[in-house]
Design a protein around this motif. Structure first.
Motif, PDB file in Angstrom:
ATOM      1  N   TYR A  63     -10.817  -5.436   7.045  1.00  0.00           N
ATOM      2  CA  TYR A  63     -10.955  -4.206   7.829  1.00  0.00           C
ATOM      3  C   TYR A  63      -9.656  -4.024   8.610  1.00  0.00           C
ATOM      4  N   ASN A 112      -7.757  -4.586   0.417  1.00  0.00           N
ATOM      5  CA  ASN A 112      -6.948  -5.637   1.044  1.00  0.00           C
ATOM      6  C   ASN A 112      -7.819  -6.790   1.524  1.00  0.00           C
ATOM      7  N   ARG A 172       0.792  -1.226   0.000  1.00  0.00           N
ATOM      8  CA  ARG A 172       0.000   0.000   0.000  1.00  0.00           C
ATOM      9  C   ARG A 172       0.822   1.272   0.000  1.00  0.00           C
ATOM     10  N   SER A 220      -6.562   3.558   7.584  1.00  0.00           N
ATOM     11  CA  SER A 220      -5.262   3.300   6.955  1.00  0.00           C
ATOM     12  C   SER A 220      -4.994   4.166   5.734  1.00  0.00           C
ATOM     13  N   GLY A 256     -10.843   2.673   1.398  1.00  0.00           N
ATOM     14  CA  GLY A 256     -10.664   1.240   1.605  1.00  0.00           C
ATOM     15  C   GLY A 256     -11.885   0.439   1.167  1.00  0.00           C
ATOM     16  N   ASP A 257     -11.722  -0.865   1.128  1.00  0.00           N
ATOM     17  CA  ASP A 257     -12.853  -1.726   0.754  1.00  0.00           C
ATOM     18  C   ASP A 257     -13.958  -1.665   1.816  1.00  0.00           C
ATOM     19  N   GLY A 258     -13.558  -1.638   3.081  1.00  0.00           N
ATOM     20  CA  GLY A 258     -14.571  -1.591   4.141  1.00  0.00           C
ATOM     21  C   GLY A 258     -15.362  -0.295   4.079  1.00  0.00           C
ATOM     22  N   GLU A 259     -14.662   0.793   3.868  1.00  0.00           N
ATOM     23  CA  GLU A 259     -15.319   2.100   3.786  1.00  0.00           C
ATOM     24  C   GLU A 259     -16.260   2.142   2.591  1.00  0.00           C
ATOM     25  N   ASN A 302     -24.875   8.968  12.230  1.00  0.00           N
ATOM     26  CA  ASN A 302     -23.410   8.989  12.342  1.00  0.00           C
ATOM     27  C   ASN A 302     -22.775   9.989  11.390  1.00  0.00           C
ATOM     28  N   GLU A 335      -7.941  -1.420   9.891  1.00  0.00           N
ATOM     29  CA  GLU A 335      -7.874  -0.528  11.052  1.00  0.00           C
ATOM     30  C   GLU A 335      -8.365  -1.189  12.347  1.00  0.00           C
ATOM     31  N   THR A 336      -9.251  -2.148  12.200  1.00  0.00           N
ATOM     32  CA  THR A 336      -9.932  -2.679  13.394  1.00  0.00           C
ATOM     33  C   THR A 336      -9.486  -4.091  13.778  1.00  0.00           C
TER      34      THR A 336
HETATM   35  C1  LIG Z   1     -19.749   3.647  11.419  1.00  0.00           C
HETATM   36  C2  LIG Z   1     -18.466   3.018  11.801  1.00  0.00           C
HETATM   37  N1  LIG Z   1     -18.414   1.674  11.965  1.00  0.00           N
HETATM   38  C3  LIG Z   1     -17.234   1.090  12.293  1.00  0.00           C
HETATM   39  C4  LIG Z   1     -16.097   1.845  12.457  1.00  0.00           C
HETATM   40  C5  LIG Z   1     -14.788   1.190  12.814  1.00  0.00           C
HETATM   41  N2  LIG Z   1     -13.872   1.194  11.678  1.00  0.00           N
HETATM   42  C6  LIG Z   1     -12.909   2.116  11.538  1.00  0.00           C
HETATM   43  S1  LIG Z   1     -11.957   1.854  10.193  1.00  0.00           S
HETATM   44  C7  LIG Z   1     -12.803   0.457   9.805  1.00  0.00           C
HETATM   45  C8  LIG Z   1     -12.389  -0.448   8.690  1.00  0.00           C
HETATM   46  C9  LIG Z   1     -11.931   0.218   7.502  1.00  0.00           C
HETATM   47  O1  LIG Z   1     -11.631  -0.785   6.581  1.00  0.00           O
HETATM   48  P1  LIG Z   1     -11.135  -0.421   5.145  1.00  0.00           P
HETATM   49  O2  LIG Z   1     -11.899   0.721   4.651  1.00  0.00           O
HETATM   50  O3  LIG Z   1     -11.103  -1.652   4.317  1.00  0.00           O
HETATM   51  O4  LIG Z   1      -9.655   0.122   5.427  1.00  0.00           O
HETATM   52  P2  LIG Z   1      -8.281  -0.698   5.668  1.00  0.00           P
HETATM   53  O5  LIG Z   1      -7.845  -0.346   7.052  1.00  0.00           O
HETATM   54  O6  LIG Z   1      -8.527  -2.151   5.497  1.00  0.00           O
HETATM   55  O7  LIG Z   1      -7.359  -0.156   4.632  1.00  0.00           O
HETATM   56  C10 LIG Z   1     -13.834   0.231  10.713  1.00  0.00           C
HETATM   57  C11 LIG Z   1     -14.754  -0.914  10.650  1.00  0.00           C
HETATM   58  C12 LIG Z   1     -16.218   3.243  12.294  1.00  0.00           C
HETATM   59  N3  LIG Z   1     -15.164   4.050  12.434  1.00  0.00           N
HETATM   60  N4  LIG Z   1     -17.402   3.793  11.956  1.00  0.00           N
END
Ligand SMILES: Cc1ncc(C[n+]2csc(CCOP(=O)(O)OP(=O)(O)O)c2C)c(N)n1
Ligand SMILES: [Mg+2]
Lengths: 188, 174
Positions: free
Chosen positions: A104, A101, A4, A27, A72-75, B84, A106-107
């Motif tokens: 998640y 990746n 990354r 991240s 990110g994928d989670g976002e 949120n 960051e968590t």
């Molecule tokens: C509404 C909400 N739910 C959960 C979280 C906790 N959280 C912070 S970052 C994250 C994961 C981000 O994953 P991704 O976008 O894939 O980024 P990566 O770190 O894998 O690059 C989560 C679940 C949050 N900040 N806000």
């Protein structure tokens, strides 16, 4: 697959003057900050699921600049509907770049849906984003970097990254300061 | 609804125009039909149909970052979808104009609307959004204009709550 920090460095090595960046929380914000802080960056420290829509608002308001949402994928998964909303608006100056990746990060690196059955590039295409890219090697990344100064239609790119956790680079968390300097930088 | 009462959507539109609103995000609601139509027909306004109301909160932040003013239209249940994302507005002190058609109150027919409709005001208060409730058509223009001034002059989030009394009874059986 790409590492990354190397990927972000290549992507922004020749950052065009007119390119503004919105980074998703976690991240990716540290990645974007790692190549050097910049007034044209708006880092999100929360608002999970909102990055693409913040980018759309900027893109519609600033048609003479290009906007890159890097997230990110989670976002992205939390705001998947935004791909539909963006596709319908067809902003010619908005690129959405997802560092995928499959987790998640960051968590605590729990598997995300992209590790399972979900293909974000196909989802973007199914929403109607016509220009999509799968990037998983240096050559592809170089092409995407070039495109950041020249794309002329909504662009979605998925960058496949390895699940590394490089040291955090923390930009300011003061939202008001980030807002004011960004507006100044774009002449808003 | 009397004839005089039915002009309030046009008055709201005039307030948005006077404030130079350039982006309008919305999830459709019957009560907003006229205002959405006016915004969509105006070439100076970009109307953005959303899949969920929280997208519109993020859109408003982006619009302001890029130098444009925006407004966000939704029904009261959509306020719950925003919670949120409103932290983005508060953390960065973004202006935000929400125009909310109320459900779940006077003359409501659908019990499923009551749960969210009845907590809209406390939810907004907790999220630091200043809410202005509108029950009478004659108040709309003045209250809306002042609230919009507060949003963009005072860097604050405001919500106009258009009551079910103002909008009129929903006709359930056609
Ligand atoms: C509404 C909400 N739910 C959960 C979280 C906790 N959280 C912070 S970052 C994250 C994961 C981000 O994953 P991704 O976008 O894939 O980024 P990566 O770190 O894998 O690059 C989560 C679940 C949050 N900040 N806000
Ligand atoms: Mg991830």
């Amino acid at each position: 697959m790409l590492e990354r920090r190397k990927a972000i460095a290549t992507l922004l090595a020749k950052r065009p003057d007119d390119l503004v960046i919105v980074s998703g929380l976690g991240s990716i914000t540290y990645d974007v900050a790692s190549v050097g802080d910049d007034d044209r960056n708006f880092y999100l420290w929360g608002a999970m699921g909102g990055a693409a829509m913040v980018g759309l608002g900027v893109a519609l308001a600033q048609p003479a600049r290009r906007v890159a949402v890097i997230t990110g994928d989670g976002e992205t998964l939390m705001g998947l509907g935004a791909l539909a909303t963006v596709a319908v608006q067809k902003p010619a100056n908005l690129a959405i770049i997802v560092f995928d990746n499959g987790l998640y990060g960051e968590t605590g690196s729990q598997a995300s849906h992209t590790r399972g059955t979900v293909d974000l590039t196909k989802a973007a295409a199914a929403c109607g984003i016509g220009f999509t890219l799968e990037v998983d090697n240096e050559a592809g990344l170089g092409r995407l970097a070039e495109l950041l100064g020249s794309y002329t239609e909504t662009l979605f790119a998925r960058v496949a990254i390895t699940p590394t956790e490089p040291p955090r680079v923390l930009p300011t968390r003061d939202g008001v300061a980030l807002k004011l300097r960004f507006r100044r930088a774009v002449g808003a | 609804m009397s004839k005089a009462d039915s002009t309030w959507p046009d008055q709201l539109f005039a307030v948005l125009k006077a404030a130079d609103i350039r982006q309008v995000g919305y999830v459709p609601d019957a009560g907003h039909a006229r205002l959405i139509e006016r915004c969509a027909a105006d070439p100076a306004i970009r109307d953005v149909v959303l899949t969920t109301e929280e997208e519109g909160v993020a859109l408003a932040a982006g619009a302001w970052l890029g130098g444009q003013r925006s407004a966000l239209l939704m029904q009261s249940s959509g306020v719950g979808n925003c919670v949120n994302m409103l932290s983005l507005i508060k953390s960065c002190r973004f202006p935000l104009v929400m125009i909310v058609t109320m459900r779940g109150e006077w003359a409501e027919f659908n019990p499923w609307q009551v749960a969210m409709g009845s907590i809209v005001e406390p939810v907004l208060r907790l999220a630091d959004v200043h809410a202005y409730r509108l029950d009478r058509a004659e108040d709309v223009a003045d209250v809306a204009a002042g609230a919009v001034d507060l949003a963009f002059g005072g860097d604050h989030a405001i919500a106009l709550l258009l009551s079910q009394r103002l909008i009129g009874r929903k006709v359930w059986v056609k």
